[in-house]
Write a protein that holds these residues in place. Structure first.
Motif, PDB file in Angstrom:
ATOM      1  N   UNK A 230       0.848  -1.184   0.000  1.00 52.49           N
ATOM      2  CA  UNK A 230       0.000   0.000   0.000  1.00 52.49           C
ATOM      3  C   UNK A 230       0.890   1.243   0.000  1.00 52.49           C
ATOM      4  N   UNK A 231       0.564   2.203  -0.875  1.00 54.07           N
ATOM      5  CA  UNK A 231       1.339   3.433  -1.015  1.00 54.07           C
ATOM      6  C   UNK A 231       0.789   4.466  -0.024  1.00 54.07           C
ATOM      7  N   UNK A 232       1.581   4.775   0.994  1.00 55.96           N
ATOM      8  CA  UNK A 232       1.127   5.647   2.070  1.00 55.96           C
ATOM      9  C   UNK A 232       1.775   7.022   1.929  1.00 55.96           C
ATOM     10  N   UNK A 233       0.964   8.066   1.988  1.00 60.83           N
ATOM     11  CA  UNK A 233       1.502   9.417   1.864  1.00 60.83           C
ATOM     12  C   UNK A 233       1.761  10.032   3.240  1.00 60.83           C
ATOM     13  N   UNK A 234       2.485  11.155   3.241  1.00 64.73           N
ATOM     14  CA  UNK A 234       2.843  11.828   4.497  1.00 64.73           C
ATOM     15  C   UNK A 234       1.605  12.311   5.247  1.00 64.73           C
ATOM     16  N   UNK A 235       0.595  12.760   4.508  1.00 69.48           N
ATOM     17  CA  UNK A 235      -0.619  13.263   5.142  1.00 69.48           C
ATOM     18  C   UNK A 235      -1.274  12.175   5.995  1.00 69.48           C
ATOM     19  N   UNK A 236      -1.305  10.949   5.468  1.00 66.89           N
ATOM     20  CA  UNK A 236      -1.882   9.850   6.239  1.00 66.89           C
ATOM     21  C   UNK A 236      -1.049   9.562   7.484  1.00 66.89           C
ATOM     22  N   UNK A 237       0.272   9.547   7.351  1.00 61.19           N
ATOM     23  CA  UNK A 237       1.136   9.263   8.503  1.00 61.19           C
ATOM     24  C   UNK A 237       0.990  10.335   9.580  1.00 61.19           C
ATOM     25  N   UNK A 238       0.865  11.576   9.159  1.00 55.93           N
ATOM     26  CA  UNK A 238       0.658  12.654  10.154  1.00 55.93           C
ATOM     27  C   UNK A 238      -0.701  12.498  10.845  1.00 55.93           C
ATOM     28  N   UNK A 239      -1.700  12.076  10.065  1.00 61.44           N
ATOM     29  CA  UNK A 239      -3.024  11.866  10.657  1.00 61.44           C
ATOM     30  C   UNK A 239      -2.982  10.741  11.694  1.00 61.44           C
ATOM     31  N   UNK A 240      -2.185   9.721  11.430  1.00 60.35           N
ATOM     32  CA  UNK A 240      -2.027   8.618  12.390  1.00 60.35           C
ATOM     33  C   UNK A 240      -1.361   9.128  13.663  1.00 60.35           C
ATOM     34  N   UNK A 241      -0.293   9.890  13.511  1.00 63.44           N
ATOM     35  CA  UNK A 241       0.440  10.380  14.685  1.00 63.44           C
ATOM     36  C   UNK A 241      -0.413  11.327  15.522  1.00 63.44           C
ATOM     37  N   UNK A 242      -1.200  12.152  14.849  1.00 59.09           N
ATOM     38  CA  UNK A 242      -1.949  13.202  15.542  1.00 59.09           C
ATOM     39  C   UNK A 242      -3.383  12.805  15.866  1.00 59.09           C
ATOM     40  N   UNK A 243      -3.790  11.605  15.443  1.00 57.10           N
ATOM     41  CA  UNK A 243      -5.154  11.162  15.722  1.00 57.10           C
ATOM     42  C   UNK A 243      -6.213  11.920  14.947  1.00 57.10           C
ATOM     43  N   UNK A 244      -5.894  12.346  13.749  1.00 55.98           N
ATOM     44  CA  UNK A 244      -6.831  13.130  12.936  1.00 55.98           C
ATOM     45  C   UNK A 244      -7.473  12.269  11.851  1.00 55.98           C
ATOM     46  N   UNK A 245      -8.613  12.704  11.318  1.00 56.01           N
ATOM     47  CA  UNK A 245      -9.241  11.964  10.214  1.00 56.01           C
ATOM     48  C   UNK A 245      -8.452  12.157   8.921  1.00 56.01           C
ATOM     49  N   UNK A 259     -15.797  10.642  -5.890  1.00 55.19           N
ATOM     50  CA  UNK A 259     -16.092   9.939  -4.642  1.00 55.19           C
ATOM     51  C   UNK A 259     -15.185  10.505  -3.562  1.00 55.19           C
ATOM     52  N   UNK A 260     -15.755  10.691  -2.373  1.00 53.62           N
ATOM     53  CA  UNK A 260     -14.986  11.264  -1.279  1.00 53.62           C
ATOM     54  C   UNK A 260     -15.515  10.691   0.028  1.00 53.62           C
ATOM     55  N   UNK A 261     -14.603  10.257   0.939  1.00 53.76           N
ATOM     56  CA  UNK A 261     -15.076   9.812   2.251  1.00 53.76           C
ATOM     57  C   UNK A 261     -13.983  10.045   3.293  1.00 53.76           C
ATOM     58  N   UNK A 262     -14.432  10.376   4.495  1.00 53.16           N
ATOM     59  CA  UNK A 262     -13.520  10.623   5.603  1.00 53.16           C
ATOM     60  C   UNK A 262     -13.399   9.353   6.445  1.00 53.16           C
ATOM     61  N   UNK A 263     -12.191   8.997   6.800  1.00 58.00           N
ATOM     62  CA  UNK A 263     -11.970   7.779   7.583  1.00 58.00           C
ATOM     63  C   UNK A 263     -11.145   8.087   8.827  1.00 58.00           C
ATOM     64  N   UNK A 264     -11.137   7.144   9.754  1.00 55.96           N
ATOM     65  CA  UNK A 264     -10.294   7.213  10.941  1.00 55.96           C
ATOM     66  C   UNK A 264      -8.923   6.653  10.561  1.00 55.96           C
ATOM     67  N   UNK A 265      -7.921   7.515  10.450  1.00 57.01           N
ATOM     68  CA  UNK A 265      -6.598   7.087   9.983  1.00 57.01           C
ATOM     69  C   UNK A 265      -5.993   6.034  10.905  1.00 57.01           C
ATOM     70  N   UNK A 266      -6.145   6.214  12.206  1.00 55.21           N
ATOM     71  CA  UNK A 266      -5.543   5.256  13.141  1.00 55.21           C
ATOM     72  C   UNK A 266      -6.188   3.876  13.029  1.00 55.21           C
TER      73      UNK A 266
END
Length: 859
Positions: A230-245, A259-266
């Protein structure tokens, strides 16, 4: 054979070339490798020059090295200041310094195959396309490349997510998972000299179907022909660290997504971690790091936009680009290894690093010749143009990318042995610092060589210094060697990107070293050999189920043997020592606490990140962790990888994945097995239905008769088809009848109905057995009768360590016969090799390698 190919053999006609048998080549190669049967077998089976009839035209690797040297010298003669053939040969000789890998070793100067020299390719679309036409186009291109021996990668982020509207009778899209299975199945269908092709499937974490992609391989029964990352971008990794969607969308790069949807990154991150912990997949690609560091992406608008990686992840590529691989054997630059006076020969290493890049550039020319041969073959094939047009256009695209970028893949092997020979403990701060210095030097000298070649041969056609000036990798080169950078600005560079650290599974078997940048996997492996307990000076360590005696001994990592000799030990005597005494010796060596499972895993990731700064492509490496490692530790390893600048991470937890498919341990009870769930064997009826299955035992035709109770194997008999079993060669079904001899002993007869409707009886199914065959057949029948699930019986039979080669091939035939009774063909073996059956599979550099037979999933 054309004129160029005849020159490569040094002969005037094919008839002038000597032909060798497999035993002749194996025996000569075994002497070449100092008695190493595994190295000899790997070379003869994978790399010796042979035609489509299996005739072998090279006796030892020395013949191969001469073949490659002749061809590379021929290319050198096209340019100023050519290298001599002898100089090239001595770089290759004995696998000591420079080792072309895989495709180049097999294909250079090979007149019998019209195949690419490239180890890996990436394919894709120039723009968004997820129509069935586009999906089938990729499927066909994948197959066409695999049949030419290439591993392939492609990305699925362009496929619309599940439930999206489509303009056909389906009305809505099925999403990415069915197409993962399609591409995987295509891979499993393509043979490559006795093995299947290799495939990497990737998807962006931004894609709404990313979670389904991540789950696709979890149960071990789907997408079995592909690696997935899976190709993971920096935005996703920051969302994981900071607990953001985090927002997923399709198309993934569109400013106006449909198509657009908000998910829980963690939550999704935990799923990635759990799946990797449980099954070793998906791998993770830190995609923004890859793109940010990529020099070819400075030319993205000219067709060099990176979209995926090759199957083991060490070469991120744009669509229709490819790469060839070469490894430098780092151990060979340690003078006086394992002594107090040991040192690294920097001057020789620098010289050879430049020559390695030069040879790689010659191999690009050889690849272009191969591509021209492939294109000519396609043109001359009698098929309709409509059928062969796509393959024709595919290879023209690959040819164009090869000319435009002249990409190379210079790498290394034996890093672990190099460090040990210098007295460093793998994973220590001192070892990491030294390794970084080695890779920094390699990068500088390879780039220096590419600049010199640009002066002599011309830069790659689209070189533009202004495009590259802000690239982080180019900036690092400029900071440490401004003169090199200025020369590059003035003259250009011959190659768009130069360096990688690829899997070196079979290569390291032949160099007899550790693999890639990996540590030694194990210092010693335990083996058994059958002995006569009445002989003198024989130690009996194990007696098996049928009363045969075995002696246990140790097989050592090659360079540990070198260390033993330097320290005055007799390796043969040490191999016979009990484990406790051997462990005391190992503790004195530089390999102590430096095996794959010993080292600090986070430190290894930091080492990878530090070395990655000096590798312009990527690094294929596996973080091996013990079975009891927690998911939290896996998460820490992945997070550390992103933080220190790794481009990708693969984690393998011991026992989490097997070399063949593994079914879940918790299964619904099989109605077939209901009668076998107690520990007492069900009473045998006088008559059992039976299947007749044919198999090979070496060159002999053999037959297995499998007695069935309620459709499940209950007993097995085997014999040579040319003896009393010969009549069974034409029979597929019948009955096994238990009778008594006049002496009161059990006798098993076989009955069947012949073509005229008459019942025919063959008495005494066991009479063609010698003692060992009969004893092993009784053992197998015994566990079948007591209800052991068939897949575990197969596992047990595969695990029999038999000293006699005929017994081993007989064993393999029995396994094939029994496997037909496993509903999904799976075998639950934690580390069992599907090729040789030994429990010797390990994960290294993102690849599955067998330490017994040399089978590799990647090379």
């Amino acid at each position: 054979m054309n004129q160029i190919e005849l020159k490569s053999t040094g002969k005037q006609t094919l008839e002038d070339c000597p032909v060798y048998t497999v035993p002749e080549a194996l025996e000569a190669s075994k002497k070449y490798f100092g008695g190493d049967e595994l190295a000899a077998s790997v070379w003869v089976n994978k790399y010796a020059l042979k035609d489509s009839f299996g005739r072998i035209y090279e006796l030892t690797p020395d013949d191969m090295h001469r073949r490659m040297a002749k061809e590379i010298h021929r290319i050198e003669l096209k340019y100023p200041n050519p290298l001599s053939e002898e100089e090239i040969y001595h770089l290759f000789k004995d696998f000591r310094y420079i080792v072309p890998q895989g495709g180049p070793m097999t294909g250079i100067g090979n007149p019998f195959q019209i195949a690419s020299l490239s180890n890996c390719f990436v394919i894709g679309h120039d723009g968004p396309s997820d129509s069935y036409g586009g999906i089938l186009k990729i499927d066909e291109e994948q197959i066409q490349l695999m049949k030419r021996r290439g591993g392939v990668g492609h990305d699925l982020s362009h496929i619309r997510p599940k439930g999206s509207p489509v303009m056909n009778s389906a009305l809505t899209s099925t999403g990415v998972v069915p197409f993962m299975e399609r591409y995987s199945n295509s891979t499993r269908e393509v043979a490559q000299d006795g093995r299947r092709g290799a495939l990497m499937l990737t998807i962006s974490i931004k894609h709404p179907d990313a979670e389904a992609f991540i789950d696709a391989k979890l149960d071990g029964t789907k997408v079995t022909g592909a690696n997935v990352s899976v190709k993971i971008d920096d935005e996703f990794m920051r969302a994981v660290k900071e607990g953001k969607p985090y927002v997923q969308q399709f198309p993934i790069d569109s400013p106006q997504p449909r198509v657009k949807k908000e998910i829980d990154a963690r939550k999704l991150w935990k799923k990635i971690i759990h799946n990797a912990w449980k099954s070793a997949e998906p791998g993770v690609l830190f995609w923004d790091t890859i793109l940010r560091e990529s020099i070819p992406d400075c030319y993205a608008d000219l067709g060099f936009r990176t979209v995926s990686t090759n199957p083991c992840g060490e070469i991120p590529l744009c669509p229709y680009d490819s790469c060839r691989l070469l490894a430098i054997n780092l151990f060979s630059y340690v003078e006086k290894p394992f002594t107090e006076e040991a040192y690294f020969n920097w001057e020789k290493f620098k010289k050879h690093a430049q020559l390695a890049l030069r040879i790689m550039d010659d191999i690009v020319d050889l690849e272009l010749e191969k591509i021209d041969q492939i294109i000519a073959k396609i043109e001359n094939d009698p098929e309709d143009w409509e059928i062969k047009e796509r393959e024709f256009r595919l290879w023209h695209k690959i040819r164009e990318k090869c000319i435009q970028g002249r990409r190379t893949g210079v790498g290394i092997t034996a890093e672990g042995d190099m460090l040990a020979a210098l007295g460093y403990r793998y994973g220590s701060d001192e070892a990491i610092d030294f390794s970084v210095q080695v890779h920094k030097t390699l990068a500088l000298e390879a780039y220096r060589s590419s600049v010199k070649l640009a002066q002599e041969r011309g830069a790659f056609p689209i070189y533009d210094a202004a495009r590259e000036e802000n690239n982080p990798f180019i900036k690092r080169l400029r900071e440490v060697d401004s003169a090199l950078y200025e020369a590059m600005r003035q003259h250009g560079r011959r190659n768009i990107a130069l360096l990688t650290i690829a899997p070196t599974g079979t290569t390291s078997i032949m160099t007899q070293t550790t693999s890639g940048i990996e540590p030694v996997f194990l210092v010693s492996y335990k083996r058994r050999r059958k002995v006569n307990p009445n002989d003198k000076n024989v130690r009996v360590d194990f007696v098996d189920e049928v009363g045969d005696a075995w002696e246990e001994y140790h097989v050592f990592h090659h360079k540990f043997v070198d260390w033993l000799k330097v320290k005055g030990y007799d390796p043969e005597e040490v191999a016979k020592l009990p484990y406790e005494e051997l462990e005391a010796i190992i503790k004195q060596s530089p390999y102590y606490k430096s095996t794959a499972n010993d080292i600090d895993w986070v430190a290894k990731v930091k080492m990878q990140g530090a070395i990655q700064k000096w590798v312009d492509h990527s690094i294929s490496v596996t973080v091996n962790i013990p079975e009891e490692t927690s998911e939290e530790m896996v998460a820490k390893i992945y997070m550390t990888g992103w933080e220190v600048g790794c481009k990708g991470i693969t984690v393998y937890r011991e026992g989490s994945r097997s070399g063949v498919l593994v079914s879940d341990k918790k299964k619904k009870e099989d109605p077939q097995n209901a009668e076998f769930k107690n520990t007492n064997a069900p009473k045998r009826p006088k008559v059992l239905e039976a299947d007749v299955i044919q198999f090979k035992n070496n060159d002999e035709d053999w037959v297995a008769v499998v007695g069935l109770l309620n459709g499940r194997p209950y007993e097995i008999f085997t014999g040579r088809a040319e003896d009393s079993f010969s009549i069974l060669s034409q029979v597929s079904k019948g009955w096994v009848i238990k009778n008594r001899t006049e002496e009161g002993r059990s006798r098993y007869d076989f009955q069947y109905i012949d073509k005229d409707g008459y019942r025919v009886t063959i008495e005494g199914l066991s009479r063609t057995f010698n003692k060992e065959y009969w004893n092993y057949a009784k053992l197998i029948s015994g566990v079948l009768r007591h209800g052991m699930p068939i897949e575990y019986v197969v596992d047990m039979v595969n695990d029999l360590h038999l000293n006699d080669e005929s017994l081993n091939t007989w064993k393999n035939g029995v396994v094939r016969a029994l496997k037909r009774y496993i509903p999904n063909g799976t075998v639950p073996a934690d580390n069992q090799c599907p090729n040789c059956g030994d429990d010797a599979l390990v994960y290294e550099e993102g690849c599955l390698n067998c330490k017994s037979c040399g089978m590799s999933k990647c090379s």
